[in-house]
Enzyme design. Sequence first.
Site, short mmCIF file in Angstrom:
data_model
loop_
_atom_site.label_atom_id
_atom_site.label_comp_id
_atom_site.label_asym_id
_atom_site.label_seq_id
_atom_site.Cartn_x
_atom_site.Cartn_y
_atom_site.Cartn_z
CD GLN A 1 -0.47 1.32 3.30
OE1 GLN A 1 -0.21 1.27 4.48
NE2 GLN A 1 -0.86 2.43 2.73
CB CYS A 2 1.61 3.93 -1.72
SG CYS A 2 0.56 3.99 -3.20
NE ARG A 3 -1.70 11.86 -0.56
CZ ARG A 3 -2.41 12.52 -1.46
NH1 ARG A 3 -2.32 12.18 -2.75
NH2 ARG A 3 -3.18 13.52 -1.12
#
Length: 104
Positions: free
Chosen positions: A61-63
Amino acid sequence: MKEISVIELKDMMDHNVEFQLIDVREPFEYEVSNLNGLNIPLSGVVIEKDKISKDIPVVVQCRSGKRSAQAIMLLEQEGYTNLSNLHGGILAWKDEFDQDMDVY
């Protein structure tokens, strides 16, 4: 590329499903808000690949889901086949579950 929704991720967490969560944002971003994943910034994901499991499902995951998709492409070139991208990233988590979460 396999993707999972924040609803699916929350269900995995709620039911104690064994998986690893990798957050590929920068440390300053991780400090603002995180989902308790292991923080390995995108720029170091191949160098630190030994910290990423090949034996259990891994959610990256990231932003927003873009950097995590890049990380998955890099890791798949290293032989990983157990990766899922968190669709919408931490922004989707905020929208669905935690409107008060600080994001940048």
